[in-house]
Scaffold this active site. Structure first.
Site, PDB file in Angstrom:
ATOM      1  N   GLU A 152       0.843  -1.193   0.000  1.00 51.89           N
ATOM      2  CA  GLU A 152       0.000   0.000   0.000  1.00 51.89           C
ATOM      3  C   GLU A 152       0.875   1.238   0.000  1.00 51.89           C
ATOM      4  O   GLU A 152       1.876   1.286   0.703  1.00 51.89           O
ATOM      5  CB  GLU A 152      -0.876  -0.038   1.260  1.00 51.89           C
ATOM      6  CG  GLU A 152      -1.843   1.092   1.375  1.00 51.89           C
ATOM      7  CD  GLU A 152      -2.716   1.212   0.141  1.00 51.89           C
ATOM      8  OE1 GLU A 152      -3.561   0.328  -0.080  1.00 51.89           O
ATOM      9  OE2 GLU A 152      -2.549   2.191  -0.628  1.00 51.89           O
ATOM     10  N   ARG A 155      -1.079   7.716   1.841  1.00 53.45           N
ATOM     11  CA  ARG A 155      -0.564   8.580   2.913  1.00 53.45           C
ATOM     12  C   ARG A 155      -1.691   8.928   3.868  1.00 53.45           C
ATOM     13  O   ARG A 155      -2.827   9.144   3.431  1.00 53.45           O
ATOM     14  CB  ARG A 155      -0.051   9.910   2.321  1.00 53.45           C
ATOM     15  CG  ARG A 155       1.181   9.790   1.496  1.00 53.45           C
ATOM     16  CD  ARG A 155       1.349  11.015   0.623  1.00 53.45           C
ATOM     17  NE  ARG A 155       0.221  11.163  -0.308  1.00 53.45           N
ATOM     18  CZ  ARG A 155       0.032  12.196  -1.110  1.00 53.45           C
ATOM     19  NH1 ARG A 155       0.850  13.207  -1.093  1.00 53.45           N
ATOM     20  NH2 ARG A 155      -1.007  12.246  -1.927  1.00 53.45           N
ATOM     21  N   PHE A 250       8.616  16.029  -1.647  1.00 54.73           N
ATOM     22  CA  PHE A 250       9.417  15.517  -0.524  1.00 54.73           C
ATOM     23  C   PHE A 250      10.775  16.194  -0.430  1.00 54.73           C
ATOM     24  O   PHE A 250      11.794  15.566  -0.231  1.00 54.73           O
ATOM     25  CB  PHE A 250       9.537  13.978  -0.606  1.00 54.73           C
ATOM     26  CG  PHE A 250       8.305  13.327  -0.050  1.00 54.73           C
ATOM     27  CD1 PHE A 250       7.137  13.326  -0.779  1.00 54.73           C
ATOM     28  CD2 PHE A 250       8.296  12.772   1.216  1.00 54.73           C
ATOM     29  CE1 PHE A 250       5.968  12.801  -0.261  1.00 54.73           C
ATOM     30  CE2 PHE A 250       7.133  12.235   1.746  1.00 54.73           C
ATOM     31  CZ  PHE A 250       5.971  12.246   1.001  1.00 54.73           C
ATOM     32  N   LEU A 251      10.723  17.502  -0.605  1.00 56.95           N
ATOM     33  CA  LEU A 251      11.937  18.306  -0.442  1.00 56.95           C
ATOM     34  C   LEU A 251      11.699  19.444   0.549  1.00 56.95           C
ATOM     35  O   LEU A 251      12.324  20.497   0.443  1.00 56.95           O
ATOM     36  CB  LEU A 251      12.380  18.877  -1.794  1.00 56.95           C
ATOM     37  CG  LEU A 251      13.093  17.913  -2.749  1.00 56.95           C
ATOM     38  CD1 LEU A 251      13.483  18.637  -4.036  1.00 56.95           C
ATOM     39  CD2 LEU A 251      14.339  17.294  -2.115  1.00 56.95           C
ATOM     40  N   GLY A 258       8.315  11.741  10.618  1.00 62.62           N
ATOM     41  CA  GLY A 258       7.813  10.987  11.772  1.00 62.62           C
ATOM     42  C   GLY A 258       6.732  10.056  11.266  1.00 62.62           C
ATOM     43  O   GLY A 258       6.722   9.691  10.090  1.00 62.62           O
ATOM     44  N   CYS A 261       5.300   5.096   9.541  1.00 59.23           N
ATOM     45  CA  CYS A 261       5.852   4.353   8.404  1.00 59.23           C
ATOM     46  C   CYS A 261       7.347   4.582   8.180  1.00 59.23           C
ATOM     47  O   CYS A 261       8.135   3.643   8.306  1.00 59.23           O
ATOM     48  CB  CYS A 261       5.080   4.704   7.140  1.00 59.23           C
ATOM     49  SG  CYS A 261       3.315   4.443   7.348  1.00 59.23           S
ATOM     50  N   LYS A 321       2.022  15.018  11.225  1.00 62.39           N
ATOM     51  CA  LYS A 321       1.818  15.865  10.052  1.00 62.39           C
ATOM     52  C   LYS A 321       0.375  16.355  10.084  1.00 62.39           C
ATOM     53  O   LYS A 321      -0.410  15.867  10.898  1.00 62.39           O
ATOM     54  CB  LYS A 321       2.140  15.112   8.760  1.00 62.39           C
ATOM     55  CG  LYS A 321       1.187  13.988   8.425  1.00 62.39           C
ATOM     56  CD  LYS A 321       1.522  13.446   7.057  1.00 62.39           C
ATOM     57  CE  LYS A 321       0.403  12.610   6.508  1.00 62.39           C
ATOM     58  NZ  LYS A 321       0.636  12.159   5.156  1.00 62.39           N
TER      59      LYS A 321
HETATM   60  C1  UGA Z   1       4.193   7.508   3.921  1.00 56.62           C
HETATM   61  C2  UGA Z   1       4.319   7.428   2.396  1.00 56.62           C
HETATM   62  O1  UGA Z   1       4.292   8.743   1.854  1.00 56.62           O
HETATM   63  C3  UGA Z   1       3.199   6.600   1.784  1.00 56.62           C
HETATM   64  O2  UGA Z   1       3.405   6.471   0.383  1.00 56.62           O
HETATM   65  C4  UGA Z   1       3.219   5.223   2.431  1.00 56.62           C
HETATM   66  O3  UGA Z   1       2.147   4.415   1.949  1.00 56.62           O
HETATM   67  C5  UGA Z   1       3.085   5.365   3.934  1.00 56.62           C
HETATM   68  O4  UGA Z   1       4.164   6.168   4.439  1.00 56.62           O
HETATM   69  C6  UGA Z   1       3.144   3.983   4.537  1.00 56.62           C
HETATM   70  O5  UGA Z   1       4.148   3.305   4.403  1.00 56.62           O
HETATM   71  O6  UGA Z   1       2.107   3.514   5.040  1.00 56.62           O
HETATM   72  P1  UGA Z   1       2.741   8.943   5.654  1.00 56.62           P
HETATM   73  O7  UGA Z   1       3.590   8.351   6.713  1.00 56.62           O
HETATM   74  O8  UGA Z   1       1.268   8.964   5.818  1.00 56.62           O
HETATM   75  O9  UGA Z   1       3.002   8.195   4.242  1.00 56.62           O
HETATM   76  O10 UGA Z   1       3.173  10.451   5.501  1.00 56.62           O
HETATM   77  P2  UGA Z   1       4.038  11.357   4.500  1.00 56.62           P
HETATM   78  O11 UGA Z   1       3.159  12.368   3.910  1.00 56.62           O
HETATM   79  O12 UGA Z   1       4.843  10.530   3.591  1.00 56.62           O
HETATM   80  O13 UGA Z   1       5.002  12.079   5.545  1.00 56.62           O
HETATM   81  C7  UGA Z   1       5.903  11.351   6.360  1.00 56.62           C
HETATM   82  C8  UGA Z   1       6.728  12.280   7.194  1.00 56.62           C
HETATM   83  O14 UGA Z   1       7.674  12.987   6.408  1.00 56.62           O
HETATM   84  C9  UGA Z   1       5.940  13.352   7.938  1.00 56.62           C
HETATM   85  O15 UGA Z   1       6.438  13.448   9.248  1.00 56.62           O
HETATM   86  C10 UGA Z   1       6.198  14.624   7.154  1.00 56.62           C
HETATM   87  O16 UGA Z   1       6.116  15.779   7.958  1.00 56.62           O
HETATM   88  C11 UGA Z   1       7.617  14.365   6.691  1.00 56.62           C
HETATM   89  N1  UGA Z   1       7.967  15.113   5.463  1.00 56.62           N
HETATM   90  C12 UGA Z   1       7.346  14.839   4.297  1.00 56.62           C
HETATM   91  C13 UGA Z   1       8.972  16.077   5.509  1.00 56.62           C
HETATM   92  O17 UGA Z   1       9.577  16.328   6.573  1.00 56.62           O
HETATM   93  N2  UGA Z   1       9.320  16.722   4.365  1.00 56.62           N
HETATM   94  C14 UGA Z   1       8.709  16.473   3.183  1.00 56.62           C
HETATM   95  O18 UGA Z   1       9.079  17.098   2.179  1.00 56.62           O
HETATM   96  C15 UGA Z   1       7.694  15.514   3.145  1.00 56.62           C
END
Ligand code: UGA
Length: 440
Positions: A152, A155, A250-251, A258, A261, A321
């Site tokens: 999966e 997000r 993702f930059l 956090g 995942c 987030k």
């Molecule tokens: C992430 C992946 O994006 C999904 O594709 C995946 O399915 C999911 O893990 C999973 O394995 O179940 P998620 O954990 O919901 O999804 O959240 P993200 O939006 O990916 O963000 C993850 C973390 O990275 C957050 O803490 C967010 O604040 C941080 N982040 C994200 C950053 O610090 N910088 C960014 O540019 C993007």
């Protein structure tokens, strides 16, 4: 219309169950947690996810979606069973597979006809074969089945949108026909479908999450350098993102990743590598840089307010987030803990995360809104970039704060504008354009 059973009603299970029901299938979602199932039967969602309650309600009303705690009820007559249970981190960072094991055993014991077992939980490479072995040895009598890995990629916070508009569907199995049947289920989503072997599909999931985590640690490393050299990482990442080979996603530099995942999956992938005698140096650096973000922001806060003893620090945002109530591995909680340990009083406000955080960390005082949070505080720290924080009445906030200090862990404001307003504004990797390289 297919009959699908889904085991586990967490983010992945519940969204998949409601999503496949919405596509016209008959779905029974099962969980061993009676409270969760009782709640769902009454329309109470176990998680905060925008749009989920409407989707569930609609499909329950049209009798395509139902909930149970009974394996025989869920599996009877099913064409597919999706396993979507949690795989938390074990003591050494390895994924703990106890829920996957018990789901596979329970399915095997009650299956009454040929079944395709689709694994959606994030599991170490090789687990699909292990699931097949568990089912084979737990069946009371041999009944044909196939195991298909279908990782999966949704997000939290945009899970429904992601389910309905996936970038791709990855399927892995030793049984091509079974994988093809799972592919048919995904056809209405009109995304590219890739069929490969079990282990490769399992690896696609880890490699994807690890790559995204790497991008985040990469830009955070650049942020540190920007800060020293007077460059602005926000503009640097915009400039980089125009290159199609890099892309803009993702930059965002800030507090690092956090959630449930990335931290767990990068650790688990590193663990798999270690177990095979490899040294995953890049993954290790990704984790180290990420851990460091939380320490760094605490140092920034100290730079702003001095000694924490007797100081009141207002934390804006608690969840890992925006658009989720999930507090797992949330930077805000880690930061709050460090501040409390060093003698600060920590006050917080979050649109949805406060009830959960109050249970986890009773020492945090909760405020009614951002303005109540600011009143008499020595500094405000933005830990989660909720939309409602992006256009606060900053003049009012400034008037309420004891000291006009704002530490922005998510870079949601503009440094020059904040300086014009009279704030001491400390962001992540944002050197000012005033030629003073120490401003960041
Ligand atoms: C992430 C992946 O994006 C999904 O594709 C995946 O399915 C999911 O893990 C999973 O394995 O179940 P998620 O954990 O919901 O999804 O959240 P993200 O939006 O990916 O963000 C993850 C973390 O990275 C957050 O803490 C967010 O604040 C941080 N982040 C994200 C950053 O610090 N910088 C960014 O540019 C993007």
């Amino acid at each position: 219309m297919k009959h699908i059973a889904v085991v586990g009603v967490g983010y992945v299970g519940l969204v998949s169950a409601a999503g496949f029901a919405d596509l016209g299938n008959r779905v029974i979602a099962l969980d061993i947690n009676e409270e969760r199932i009782k709640g769902l039967k009454k329309g109470i969602m176990p998680i905060y996810e925008p749009g989920l309650d409407e989707l569930v309600e609609r499909n329950v009303a049209s009798e395509r979606l139902s909930f149970t705690t009974s394996y025989p009820e869920a599996i009877k007559g099913a064409d597919f069973v999706f396993i979507a249970v949690g795989t938390p981190s074990g003591v050494d960072g390895e994924a703990d597979l106890k829920y996957v094991k018990s789901a596979a055993e329970s399915v095997a014991q009650v299956m009454d006809g040929p079944l395709i077992v689709v694994n959606k939980s994030t599991v170490p490479v090789g687990t699909g074969d292990w699931i097949a072995e568990i089912i084979r040895t737990s069946q009371p009598k041999p009944i044909p089945f196939a195991v298909v890995s279908c990782p999966e990629f949704l997000r939290e916070g945009s899970a429904i949108l992601d389910f309905m508009n996936p970038a791709r569907t990855v399927l892995g199995s030793q049984d091509y026909e079974a994988a093809d049947k799972v592919a048919q289920l995904h056809l209405p989503l009109r995304a590219p479908i890739m069929i490969t072997n079990l282990r490769t599909a399992e690896m696609v999931k880890y490699a994807s999450n690890a790559f995204l985590a790497t991008r985040i640690s990469f830009i955070n490393e650049i942020a540190n350098i920007c800060e020293e050299l007077g460059a602005d990482v926000k503009e640097v990442s915009t400039g980089m993102g125009y290159d199609a080979r890099i892309g803009p996603y993702f930059l965002d530099a800030g507090l690092g990743y956090g959630g449930s995942c990335f931290p767990k999956d990068v650790k688990a992938l590193a663990h798999m590598a270690h177990e095979k005698g490899r040294h995953p140096q890049l993954l290790q650096a990704v984790m180290d840089i990420n851990d460091d973000r939380r320490r760094l922001i605490v140092e920034k806060i100290r730079e702003g307010v001095g000694d924490f003893e007797g100081k009141v620090i207002g934390v804006l945002g608690l969840t890992f987030k925006p658009n989720t109530d999930d507090l797992r591995d949330a930077p805000a909680l880690d930061i709050a803990e460090r501040l409390l340990k060093d003698g600060a009083t920590v006050r917080a406000y979050d649109p949805v995360g406060m009830p959960g955080a109050a249970k986890l960390m009773p020492a945090i005082e909760m405020a009614e809104d951002a303005y109540a949070l600011a009143e008499g505080a020595d500094a405000l720290v933005i830990c989660t970039e909720w939309n409602e924080f992006k256009q606060l009445d900053l003049q009012r906030i400034k008037g309420l704060l004891r000291n006009p200090i704002l530490i922005d862990g998510r870079n949601i404001y503009e440094p020059l504008y904040m300086a014009e307003l009279g704030f001491t504004y400390l962001a992540m990797g944002r050197g000012y354009n005033d030629g003073n390289p120490t401003n960041g």
